[in-house]
Design an enzyme around this catalytic site. Structure first.
Site, PDB file in Angstrom:
ATOM      1  N   ASP A  48      40.114  36.904  56.528  1.00  6.36           N
ATOM      2  CA  ASP A  48      39.578  38.220  56.169  1.00  6.36           C
ATOM      3  C   ASP A  48      40.135  39.255  57.132  1.00  6.36           C
ATOM      4  OD1 ASP A  48      37.797  40.389  55.227  1.00  6.36           O
ATOM      5  OD2 ASP A  48      36.762  38.754  54.247  1.00  6.36           O
ATOM      6  N   GLY A  85      39.798  37.488  48.065  1.00  5.31           N
ATOM      7  CA  GLY A  85      40.018  38.723  48.816  1.00  5.31           C
ATOM      8  C   GLY A  85      40.374  39.903  47.940  1.00  5.31           C
ATOM      9  N   GLY A  86      39.963  41.081  48.382  1.00  2.00           N
ATOM     10  CA  GLY A  86      40.306  42.299  47.656  1.00  2.00           C
ATOM     11  C   GLY A  86      39.095  43.192  47.491  1.00  2.00           C
ATOM     12  N   SER A  88      36.099  44.702  45.422  1.00  2.00           N
ATOM     13  CA  SER A  88      35.278  44.024  44.415  1.00  2.00           C
ATOM     14  C   SER A  88      34.589  44.967  43.441  1.00  2.00           C
ATOM     15  CB  SER A  88      34.228  43.152  45.108  1.00  2.00           C
ATOM     16  OG  SER A  88      33.350  43.988  45.831  1.00  2.00           O
ATOM     17  N   SER A 124      37.310  38.223  37.008  1.00  2.00           N
ATOM     18  CA  SER A 124      35.994  38.842  36.788  1.00  2.00           C
ATOM     19  C   SER A 124      35.788  39.118  35.308  1.00  2.00           C
ATOM     20  CB  SER A 124      35.942  40.159  37.560  1.00  2.00           C
ATOM     21  OG  SER A 124      34.844  40.945  37.139  1.00  2.00           O
ATOM     22  N   ASN A 125      34.512  39.213  34.944  1.00  2.00           N
ATOM     23  CA  ASN A 125      34.184  39.633  33.572  1.00  2.00           C
ATOM     24  C   ASN A 125      34.770  41.014  33.278  1.00  2.00           C
ATOM     25  OD1 ASN A 125      31.756  41.810  33.631  1.00  2.00           O
ATOM     26  ND2 ASN A 125      31.498  40.407  35.337  1.00  2.00           N
ATOM     27  N   TYR A 150      39.802  48.252  38.552  1.00  2.00           N
ATOM     28  CA  TYR A 150      39.422  46.954  39.126  1.00  2.00           C
ATOM     29  C   TYR A 150      39.619  45.836  38.091  1.00  2.00           C
ATOM     30  CZ  TYR A 150      36.147  43.228  40.455  1.00  2.00           C
ATOM     31  OH  TYR A 150      35.572  42.003  40.718  1.00  2.00           O
ATOM     32  N   LYS A 154      42.202  42.445  37.834  1.00  2.00           N
ATOM     33  CA  LYS A 154      41.831  41.048  37.560  1.00  2.00           C
ATOM     34  C   LYS A 154      42.694  40.494  36.417  1.00  2.00           C
ATOM     35  CE  LYS A 154      38.934  40.747  40.842  1.00  2.00           C
ATOM     36  NZ  LYS A 154      39.264  39.899  42.008  1.00  2.00           N
ATOM     37  N   ARG A 188      20.477  42.935  33.166  1.00  2.00           N
ATOM     38  CA  ARG A 188      21.757  42.409  32.668  1.00  2.00           C
ATOM     39  C   ARG A 188      22.056  41.047  33.276  1.00  2.00           C
ATOM     40  NH1 ARG A 188      26.802  43.007  35.231  1.00  2.00           N
ATOM     41  NH2 ARG A 188      28.612  42.572  33.880  1.00  2.00           N
TER      42      ARG A 188
HETATM   43  C1  15L Z   1      32.217  41.956  39.561  1.00  2.00           C
HETATM   44  O1  15L Z   1      33.346  41.598  39.316  1.00  2.00           O
HETATM   45  C2  15L Z   1      31.892  42.696  40.807  1.00  2.00           C
HETATM   46  O2  15L Z   1      32.675  42.286  41.902  1.00  2.00           O
HETATM   47  C3  15L Z   1      30.441  42.623  41.179  1.00  2.00           C
HETATM   48  O3  15L Z   1      30.187  43.656  42.098  1.00  2.00           O
HETATM   49  C4  15L Z   1      29.508  42.747  39.958  1.00  2.00           C
HETATM   50  O4  15L Z   1      29.584  44.040  39.456  1.00  2.00           O
HETATM   51  C5  15L Z   1      29.890  41.775  38.874  1.00  2.00           C
HETATM   52  O5  15L Z   1      31.266  41.848  38.575  1.00  2.00           O
HETATM   53  C6  15L Z   1      29.098  41.997  37.590  1.00  2.00           C
HETATM   54  O6  15L Z   1      29.683  42.331  36.561  1.00  2.00           O
HETATM   55  O7  15L Z   1      27.884  41.846  37.633  1.00  2.00           O
END
Ligand code: 15L
Length: 283
Positions: A48, A85-86, A88, A124-125, A150, A154, A188
């Site tokens: 890190d 890393g990165g 978020s 990530s979603n 962001y 991804k 959510r």
């Molecule tokens: C992510 O990718 C984020 O890093 C995190 O902060 C949340 O927002 C998460 O998704 C999410 O969608 O709940």
């Protein structure tokens, strides 16, 4: 191949994982998974930009994922990289480009040069954030539809992973993480929660499944209110979720109230990231 060259990734497959490099180890997910990835005979090499105190069977490297030389050194004698890393959340394009996109490319390239056979990439979603409930459950075959810069980073990381698998033979598992935190923070998350223990289970499956090749999986617990994303791909790697956000439902709804049926947060998988306030210009 010269005498000092690292072995090709394929030659190193099948070895027991004994040293794992975790980038972004001081972040929220990194902190949650450190104790959960500990195993006898395994060393976690934590990386890190901020200082952290390594525990037993941990090493610490202070470096940025954007530094090619430091990353190659950090990848030496490593059996797998978990790349967390990165940045978020949403951020200005130049920062996302530098840290998340260039940084992720730097990590894959360092892994390739050092002969690391496997990279688990924290996607990530938000790579598919603009997908809508009529498309649920989203699967590995669901194409990217990012909701932010962001999210674009991804999707780019997933594409880089595909390149490094197909061109160089690395095993690459991209985990489209939903909401990974100690407890579901809002309504959510009753659908999107990935408990810390399930995150540990999933990453362990990603690290140890034999010859995964290139995969996209979703990182989520077995939530009663789930069904937004497929668990099939993660289960195929050996992941079996054990936790359900429903045990936190009463407390979450008492704190935040029952969301209205037309709550825009539920209009897309990416939830609040799709809202106007999440525009990078406004942050
Ligand atoms: C992510 O990718 C984020 O890093 C995190 O902060 C949340 O927002 C998460 O998704 C999410 O969608 O709940």
């Amino acid at each position: 191949m010269g005498g000092n060259a690292p072995p090709h990734p394929r030659e190193r497959r099948g070895r027991a994982v004994s040293r794992i490099l975790v980038t972004g180890a001081a972040g929220a997910v990194g902190t949650l998974i450190r104790p959960r990835l500990a195993r006898p005979g395994r060393i976690l090499r934590l990386l890190d930009t901020v200082e952290l105190e390594p525990a037993e069977a941990e090493e610490f490297v202070r470096a940025s994922v954007t530094d090619p030389e430091a990353m190659e050194r950090a990848c030496a004698d490593v059996d797998a990289v978990v790349h967390l890393g990165g940045i978020s959340v949403e951020a200005p394009w130049r920062d996302i480009l530098d840290v998340n996109i260039n940084g992720t490319c730097t990590v894959f390239e360092a892994a390739r040069r050092a002969g690391v056979p496997r990279v688990v990439f924290a996607s990530s979603n938000h790579a598919v954030g603009y997908r809508t409930p009529d498309e649920y459950p989203l699967t590995a075959a669901t194409p990217p539809l990012p909701d932010t810069y962001y999210g674009v980073s991804k999707a780019a990381g997933e594409a880089l992973g595909a390149l490094y698998h197909h061109r160089y033979g690395l095993d690459v598992v991209c985990v489209r993480i939903m909401t990974c935190c100690t407890e579901p923070p809002d309504a959510r998350a009753l659908s999107t929660w990935l408990s810390p223990d399930d995150c540990g289970r999933l990453l362990e499956a990603c690290l140890t499944a034999p010859k995964p090749g290139y995969r996209i999986v979703y990182g989520v617990s077995r939530n009663t209110r789930g069904g937004w994303v497929s668990l099939d791909e993660a289960r195929a790697l050996g992941y079996e979720p054990a936790d359900d956000a429903e045990r936190h439902a009463a407390a979450v709804l008492a704190a935040h109230g029952e969301p209205p049926a037309d709550d825009p947060v539920f209009a897309h998988v990416g939830g609040p990231f799709t809202a106007a306030e999440f525009d990078a210009d406004r942050l």
